[in-house]
Structures are given as structure tokens and as C-alpha cells.
Design an enzyme around this catalytic site. Structure first.
Site, PDB file in Angstrom:
ATOM      1  N   GLU A 127       0.862  -1.194   0.000  1.00  0.00           N
ATOM      2  CA  GLU A 127       0.000   0.000   0.000  1.00  0.00           C
ATOM      3  C   GLU A 127       0.889   1.231   0.000  1.00  0.00           C
ATOM      4  O   GLU A 127       2.089   1.123   0.271  1.00  0.00           O
ATOM      5  CB  GLU A 127      -0.867   0.025   1.275  1.00  0.00           C
ATOM      6  CG  GLU A 127      -1.810  -1.151   1.372  1.00  0.00           C
ATOM      7  CD  GLU A 127      -2.800  -1.002   2.526  1.00  0.00           C
ATOM      8  OE1 GLU A 127      -2.689  -0.032   3.300  1.00  0.00           O
ATOM      9  OE2 GLU A 127      -3.677  -1.870   2.627  1.00  0.00           O
ATOM     10  N   SER A 132       7.682  -2.146   2.942  1.00  0.00           N
ATOM     11  CA  SER A 132       8.445  -3.034   3.835  1.00  0.00           C
ATOM     12  C   SER A 132       7.680  -3.294   5.124  1.00  0.00           C
ATOM     13  O   SER A 132       7.667  -4.413   5.651  1.00  0.00           O
ATOM     14  CB  SER A 132       9.792  -2.392   4.177  1.00  0.00           C
ATOM     15  OG  SER A 132      10.618  -2.365   3.032  1.00  0.00           O
ATOM     16  N   THR A 158       2.048  -6.118  -9.310  1.00  0.00           N
ATOM     17  CA  THR A 158       2.450  -6.812 -10.536  1.00  0.00           C
ATOM     18  C   THR A 158       1.244  -7.556 -11.107  1.00  0.00           C
ATOM     19  O   THR A 158       0.481  -8.161 -10.343  1.00  0.00           O
ATOM     20  CB  THR A 158       3.581  -7.824 -10.223  1.00  0.00           C
ATOM     21  OG1 THR A 158       4.642  -7.120  -9.610  1.00  0.00           O
ATOM     22  CG2 THR A 158       4.069  -8.523 -11.484  1.00  0.00           C
ATOM     23  N   GLY A 242       8.118 -17.060  -2.828  1.00  0.00           N
ATOM     24  CA  GLY A 242       8.228 -16.053  -3.891  1.00  0.00           C
ATOM     25  C   GLY A 242       9.669 -15.584  -4.056  1.00  0.00           C
ATOM     26  O   GLY A 242      10.134 -15.324  -5.167  1.00  0.00           O
ATOM     27  N   GLN A 279      43.683  -8.476 -19.477  1.00  0.00           N
ATOM     28  CA  GLN A 279      43.411  -9.020 -18.142  1.00  0.00           C
ATOM     29  C   GLN A 279      42.308  -8.246 -17.412  1.00  0.00           C
ATOM     30  O   GLN A 279      41.529  -8.824 -16.643  1.00  0.00           O
ATOM     31  CB  GLN A 279      44.700  -8.989 -17.318  1.00  0.00           C
ATOM     32  CG  GLN A 279      44.757 -10.108 -16.305  1.00  0.00           C
ATOM     33  CD  GLN A 279      46.093 -10.167 -15.603  1.00  0.00           C
ATOM     34  OE1 GLN A 279      46.586  -9.144 -15.108  1.00  0.00           O
ATOM     35  NE2 GLN A 279      46.682 -11.339 -15.543  1.00  0.00           N
ATOM     36  N   GLN A 336      30.116  -1.786 -18.415  1.00  0.00           N
ATOM     37  CA  GLN A 336      31.505  -1.307 -18.452  1.00  0.00           C
ATOM     38  C   GLN A 336      32.302  -2.019 -19.557  1.00  0.00           C
ATOM     39  O   GLN A 336      33.044  -1.393 -20.302  1.00  0.00           O
ATOM     40  CB  GLN A 336      32.157  -1.541 -17.070  1.00  0.00           C
ATOM     41  CG  GLN A 336      33.454  -0.806 -16.852  1.00  0.00           C
ATOM     42  CD  GLN A 336      33.258   0.708 -16.789  1.00  0.00           C
ATOM     43  OE1 GLN A 336      32.157   1.201 -16.606  1.00  0.00           O
ATOM     44  NE2 GLN A 336      34.347   1.444 -16.975  1.00  0.00           N
ATOM     45  N   GLU A 363       9.179  -8.085  -3.453  1.00  0.00           N
ATOM     46  CA  GLU A 363       9.085  -9.298  -2.609  1.00  0.00           C
ATOM     47  C   GLU A 363      10.042  -9.219  -1.410  1.00  0.00           C
ATOM     48  O   GLU A 363      10.625 -10.209  -0.985  1.00  0.00           O
ATOM     49  CB  GLU A 363       9.260 -10.560  -3.447  1.00  0.00           C
ATOM     50  CG  GLU A 363       8.169 -10.635  -4.511  1.00  0.00           C
ATOM     51  CD  GLU A 363       7.824 -12.003  -5.011  1.00  0.00           C
ATOM     52  OE1 GLU A 363       8.123 -12.989  -4.317  1.00  0.00           O
ATOM     53  OE2 GLU A 363       7.221 -12.076  -6.091  1.00  0.00           O
ATOM     54  N   SER A 366      16.259  -5.678  -0.033  1.00  0.00           N
ATOM     55  CA  SER A 366      17.467  -6.342   0.485  1.00  0.00           C
ATOM     56  C   SER A 366      17.588  -6.128   1.996  1.00  0.00           C
ATOM     57  O   SER A 366      18.067  -6.999   2.729  1.00  0.00           O
ATOM     58  CB  SER A 366      18.705  -5.804  -0.224  1.00  0.00           C
ATOM     59  OG  SER A 366      18.612  -6.138  -1.592  1.00  0.00           O
TER      60      SER A 366
HETATM   61  N1  CAA Z   1       8.061 -16.386   7.212  1.00  0.00           N
HETATM   62  C1  CAA Z   1       7.006 -16.796   7.963  1.00  0.00           C
HETATM   63  N2  CAA Z   1       6.470 -16.055   8.934  1.00  0.00           N
HETATM   64  C2  CAA Z   1       7.001 -14.841   9.146  1.00  0.00           C
HETATM   65  C3  CAA Z   1       8.073 -14.331   8.398  1.00  0.00           C
HETATM   66  C4  CAA Z   1       8.616 -15.166   7.395  1.00  0.00           C
HETATM   67  N3  CAA Z   1       9.630 -14.773   6.621  1.00  0.00           N
HETATM   68  N4  CAA Z   1       8.365 -13.082   8.835  1.00  0.00           N
HETATM   69  C5  CAA Z   1       7.501 -12.807   9.820  1.00  0.00           C
HETATM   70  N5  CAA Z   1       6.667 -13.877   9.999  1.00  0.00           N
HETATM   71  C6  CAA Z   1       5.575 -14.007  10.966  1.00  0.00           C
HETATM   72  C7  CAA Z   1       6.083 -14.038  12.388  1.00  0.00           C
HETATM   73  O1  CAA Z   1       6.439 -15.345  12.777  1.00  0.00           O
HETATM   74  C8  CAA Z   1       4.876 -13.517  13.127  1.00  0.00           C
HETATM   75  O2  CAA Z   1       3.933 -14.553  13.236  1.00  0.00           O
HETATM   76  P1  CAA Z   1       3.026 -14.765  14.585  1.00  0.00           P
HETATM   77  O3  CAA Z   1       2.438 -13.452  14.930  1.00  0.00           O
HETATM   78  O4  CAA Z   1       2.031 -15.802  14.171  1.00  0.00           O
HETATM   79  O5  CAA Z   1       3.974 -15.249  15.635  1.00  0.00           O
HETATM   80  C9  CAA Z   1       4.292 -12.496  12.177  1.00  0.00           C
HETATM   81  O6  CAA Z   1       4.759 -12.857  10.876  1.00  0.00           O
HETATM   82  C10 CAA Z   1       4.717 -11.070  12.463  1.00  0.00           C
HETATM   83  O7  CAA Z   1       6.110 -11.044  12.434  1.00  0.00           O
HETATM   84  P2  CAA Z   1       6.970  -9.875  13.028  1.00  0.00           P
HETATM   85  O8  CAA Z   1       6.500  -9.543  14.413  1.00  0.00           O
HETATM   86  O9  CAA Z   1       8.396 -10.273  12.847  1.00  0.00           O
HETATM   87  O10 CAA Z   1       6.579  -8.664  12.083  1.00  0.00           O
HETATM   88  P3  CAA Z   1       7.380  -7.358  11.754  1.00  0.00           P
HETATM   89  O11 CAA Z   1       6.381  -6.350  11.408  1.00  0.00           O
HETATM   90  O12 CAA Z   1       8.388  -7.056  12.811  1.00  0.00           O
HETATM   91  O13 CAA Z   1       8.292  -7.737  10.476  1.00  0.00           O
HETATM   92  C11 CAA Z   1       8.688  -8.267   8.191  1.00  0.00           C
HETATM   93  C12 CAA Z   1       7.872  -8.491   9.463  1.00  0.00           C
HETATM   94  C13 CAA Z   1       9.645  -9.446   8.050  1.00  0.00           C
HETATM   95  C14 CAA Z   1       9.484  -6.991   8.168  1.00  0.00           C
HETATM   96  C15 CAA Z   1       7.602  -8.254   7.122  1.00  0.00           C
HETATM   97  O14 CAA Z   1       6.764  -7.128   7.299  1.00  0.00           O
HETATM   98  C16 CAA Z   1       8.100  -8.309   5.714  1.00  0.00           C
HETATM   99  O15 CAA Z   1       8.503  -9.374   5.231  1.00  0.00           O
HETATM  100  N6  CAA Z   1       8.039  -7.173   5.008  1.00  0.00           N
HETATM  101  C17 CAA Z   1       8.327  -7.149   3.580  1.00  0.00           C
HETATM  102  C18 CAA Z   1       7.035  -7.307   2.823  1.00  0.00           C
HETATM  103  C19 CAA Z   1       7.265  -7.752   1.430  1.00  0.00           C
HETATM  104  O16 CAA Z   1       8.069  -8.630   1.146  1.00  0.00           O
HETATM  105  N7  CAA Z   1       6.491  -7.176   0.530  1.00  0.00           N
HETATM  106  C20 CAA Z   1       6.541  -7.573  -0.850  1.00  0.00           C
HETATM  107  C21 CAA Z   1       5.251  -7.186  -1.498  1.00  0.00           C
HETATM  108  S1  CAA Z   1       4.667  -8.383  -2.606  1.00  0.00           S
HETATM  109  C22 CAA Z   1       5.517  -8.150  -4.047  1.00  0.00           C
HETATM  110  O17 CAA Z   1       6.477  -7.451  -4.137  1.00  0.00           O
HETATM  111  C23 CAA Z   1       5.008  -8.968  -5.155  1.00  0.00           C
HETATM  112  C24 CAA Z   1       5.213  -8.434  -6.494  1.00  0.00           C
HETATM  113  O18 CAA Z   1       4.376  -7.754  -7.026  1.00  0.00           O
HETATM  114  C25 CAA Z   1       6.418  -8.845  -7.270  1.00  0.00           C
END
Ligand code: CAA
Length: 382
Positions: A127, A132, A158, A242, A279, A336, A363, A366
Site C-alpha cells: 500500500e 516493507s 504486478t 516467492g 586481463q 563497463q 518481494e 534487500s
Molecule cells: N516467514 C514466515 N512467517 C514470518 C516471516 C517469514 N519470513 N516473517 C515474519 N513472519 C511471521 C512471524 O512469525 C509472526 O507470526 P506470529 O504473529 O504468528 O507469531 C508475524 O509474521 C509477524 O512477524 P513480526 O513480528 O516479525 O513482524 P514485523 O512487522 O516485525 O516484520 C517483516 C515483518 C519481516 C518486516 C515483514 O513485514 C516483511 O517481510 N516485510 C516485507 C514485505 C514484502 O516482502 N512485501 C513484498 C510485497 S509483494 C511483491 O512485491 C510482489 C510483487 O508484485 C512482485
């Protein structure tokens, strides 16, 4: 670690390579310039089973493993990373998610046509204020009897314009924070659901990316994926897979950079000899090759853990982090090596750089991959 690919895996790789050369390459430059979606190519890929690669044949899929998926994704992305991301979203974010968490109703009604390539899917998590920080969902869904009414905006989606089915994340109980997020399957054409602005992007221009708006959009309860309040966990679990797809996409771009650089350096002469005899060029090629090999091993490792039903969260984050980093590095080096020719469209390497950059962003950036990896390291060593 070595990977001995099966006959079937090699055949899938070969099919993807031939398809990419014969069907994708001829129009890739034009589609990039015009930001034109590859409708015909996507349809043909669907007929070949590449849109539901890992879905069981029971649900219309090709029943392949994740290793085959990585091989196919990188072959296709080597030729056109825009086609790669269209496949990646449909396969790993939409089909995989529905097969593993959808109800039987969802699988019968939506997964089968998606896996057969008759319909296309999109994953609408991000959104304007939740990239992130994906828990910060402003989009809301309020229950009204057997329906939910969705209001909100999704960004950078996407397949946003041309998908048929959208996985849409919304808050159904704000007090519960991320445990109040629910995922709904929303069909294109549902009243109150619109595709808004199409983004004019730096790279992967032939894939379509747009925002979505929901204004009192009414969706039946039966379209909830998994359970109410499980949307965030669903998104995280799905994104873990993903990220293998995006690592494979980045790997394909890096391989394209190396292939183009080897070819060009054997043709281009400077100071009386082919530049491949210098080289300075050889070192660049060698460094690119080592990085690509390392990225390949990380990506295949994550895929093989997934196929073995072992944990792959940390490994998929590592694969995406590294493969995306080296894709950008290889693209810069390829430019380059090509010198002035590398900076113009004719030689493709400038597109590789534009395409590579997004693999460090979508997704999970980094920085997010590093968070995922570090959290695993710290919890493993408690
Ligand atoms: N795998 C499984 N579960 C996970 C996880 C992972 N990698 N990361 C977090 N979780 C779970 C936790 O275990 C927790 O679960 P419970 O509440 O059930 O215990 C829950 O998620 C919340 O986790 P956190 O408290 O750690 O949450 P957070 O807010 O501190 O951080 C984050 C989470 C890792 C930063 C997460 O927000 C994240 O991955 N952000 C990036 C989002 C993203 O990748 N967006 C991509 C958009 S889609 C896209 O790009 C598609 C496209 O069009 C190409």
C-alpha cells in the site's frame, strides 16, 4: 554441494530455453520500449504448463518441483525478466498460496484456471504506506452478514491491470494488529474494484504494475484464504517461496550479462587485440562467473529445501539477497565491458541493469532480507 538434475528437470530447462529464444526474444526490445504486456507469450506459457508449474495435476498444474521452477524461471528471465516476474507472481505467490491455504471451494473455482494458465493472478499486499512495513495495512474489510466490504488502495501490484484474480490483504480487526489482517480473493469486475494508474517504470517495463482501488467492494466470506486473521501469516509464508522465484529471476539476468559480455569481448578489438585478451576484462568475467555460480547454488539450495518440506525461510532470503545484489553488479560490469555500446539500447545490457534493480526491491527489499536472515540467526543461536 552439487546438483544432479533429473532428466525431467533438464527437459523443462531446455523447453524454457527454446521457448524464450523463439517466442520471447524477438519482441523483447519493442515491448520494453513501449511498456507492452506480453499477452500472447503469457497465453502460450500457460498452455505449456508454466503458469502453474508446482501445482498438482489434480488442480490443473504441471506437478513440477521447485528446482524445475528455478531452472525455468532463470532461462526465461535470461531473455526477458518482465516475462519472468509475471510467471513468478502467478506461480509462487498466487498458485502456491491457493494450493497450500485455499479451501476446496477456492481451489476448484480459482486455482484450476490459474494453474492451467486460463486466468492470471496478482498479489495485492503493498500500500502507499505499507511496503516493507507490511503489517501497516490501511485497507479495511468490514463484515456484513456473509460478505466483507473492502475499502482502500493497493500500490505497485504486478499483473495489476491484466490479472483476473487478486489476493487482497485487508484489516478485518484493527485492534489485533497483524493478527487482524485477512486475505480475500477478489475477482476482476467486482463492483467497487478498479485498476488505477499504470506505473511508468525504470525496468521490467513489459510487465504491468499498477495501483488498485477498493470502494465498498463486496466480497463473499467464502473468498477468504486460509482463515480470518491469518492473512499476514499467509503473506509471509507465500513470500518465502516467492523469494526463490525472484532469486531465479535475478540469476537469469546475471547470466545474460555474462553471456553478452563474453560474446562482446571476443568480438571487440582494442589496442590491436580482442578485449577478451586484456586481463582487465578477464578479471571482470571471472568475478561475474563466480558470483553467478554462488547465487545459483544458494537459489537451488533454497528450492531443494522447499521440495524436501524443510524450513527455507532463511535460505530463500539469502538467495534473493545475494542473487539480486550480483545481478545489479553483473549488469554494471557488463555495461563497463561494452563501453559506449553498453549505454545504448541496441546491446541489451542497459536493459539488464534497469531490470536487475527491481530484484533488490520487490518481494522484500534487500534490507528486509537481512532482517529475516538476522532474526533466524539470532533465534537459532539462543
Ligand atoms: N516467514 C514466515 N512467517 C514470518 C516471516 C517469514 N519470513 N516473517 C515474519 N513472519 C511471521 C512471524 O512469525 C509472526 O507470526 P506470529 O504473529 O504468528 O507469531 C508475524 O509474521 C509477524 O512477524 P513480526 O513480528 O516479525 O513482524 P514485523 O512487522 O516485525 O516484520 C517483516 C515483518 C519481516 C518486516 C515483514 O513485514 C516483511 O517481510 N516485510 C516485507 C514485505 C514484502 O516482502 N512485501 C513484498 C510485497 S509483494 C511483491 O512485491 C510482489 C510483487 O508484485 C512482485
Amino acid at each position: 554441494m552439487t546438483f544432479n538434475f533429473s532428466e525431467e528437470q533438464l527437459m523443462i530447462q531446455q523447453t524454457a530455453r527454446e521457448f524464450a529464444q523463439s517466442e520471447i526474444a524477438p519482441t523483447s526490445i519493442e515491448r520494453d520500449i513501449n511498456a507492452e504486456f506480453p499477452h500472447v507469450i503469457v497465453k502460450k506459457l500457460g498452455e505449456l504448463g508454466f503458469l502453474g508449474m508446482m501445482v498438482s495435476p489434480d488442480y490443473g498444474g504441471a506437478g513440477m518441483d521447485s528446482i524445475s521452477y528455478v531452472l525455468a524461471m532463470s532461462e526465461i528471465s535470461k531473455v526477458d525478466a518482465s516475462v519472468g516476474v509475471i510467471l513468478s507472481v502467478n506461480n509462487s505467490l498466487v498458485c502456491w498460496g491457493l494450493e497450500n491455504y485455499g479451501s476446496d471451494f477456492i481451489k476448484q473455482k480459482y486455482l484450476i484456471p490459474l494453474a492451467k494458465g486460463e486466468k492470471l493472478g496478482a498479489f495485492a499486499l503493498s500500500e502507499p504506506e505499507a511496503g516493507s512495513d507490511a503489517t501497516n495495512q490501511v485497507t479495511e474489510a468490514k463484515q456484513e452478514g456473509d460478505f466483507f466490504i473492502i475499502n482502500g488502495i493497493k500500490n505497485w501490484i504486478t499483473n495489476g491491470k491484466y490479472a483476473d484474480y487478486y489476493l487482497v490483504f485487508a484489516q478485518t480487526n484493527r485492534e489485533k494488529a497483524h493478527k487482524g489482517i485477512t486475505c480475500f480473493l477478489v475477482e476482476k469486475g467486482t463492483e467497487g474494484f478498479d485498476q488505477a494508474k499504470k506505473e511508468d517504470k525504470l525496468g521490467i517495463r513489459s510487465s504491468d504494475t499498477c495501483s488498485l482501488t477498493f470502494t465498498n467492494c463486496k466480497v463473499p466470506r467464502e473468498n477468504i484464504i486460509w482463515e480470518e486473521g491469518k492473512g499476514f501469516n499467509f503473506a509471509m509464508n507465500t513470500l518465502n517461496g516467492g523469494r526463490i522465484g525472484i532469486a531465479a529471476q535475478a540469476l537469469g539476468i546475471a547470466e545474460a550479462c555474462l553471456e553478452a559480455s563474453v560474446k562482446y569481448s571476443k568480438q571487440r578489438k582494442a589496442f590491436g587485440t580482442e578485449i577478451s585478451n586484456h586481463q582487465a576484462i578477464q578479471f571482470k568475467l571471472a568475478d561475474m562467473a563466480v558470483k553467478i555460480e554462488a547465487a545459483k547454488l544458494l537459489t537451488l539450495q533454497a528450492a531443494s529445501l522447499k521440495d524436501a518440506h524443510k524450513s527455507y525461510t532463511k535460505e530463500s532470503a539469502m538467495a534473493k539477497l545475494y542473487a539480486s545484489k550480483i545481478a545489479v553488479e553483473c549488469a554494471l560490469e557488463a555495461i563497463q565491458i561494452h563501453g559506449g555500446y553498453g549505454y545504448v539500447r541496441e546491446y541489451l545490457v542497459e536493459r539488464y541493469l534497469r531490470d536487475a534493480k527491481i530484484t533488490e526491491i520487490y518481494e522484500g527489499t534487500s534490507e528486509i532480507q537481512r532482517i529475516v536472515i538476522a532474526r533466524h540467526l539470532l533465534s537459532e543461536n539462543k
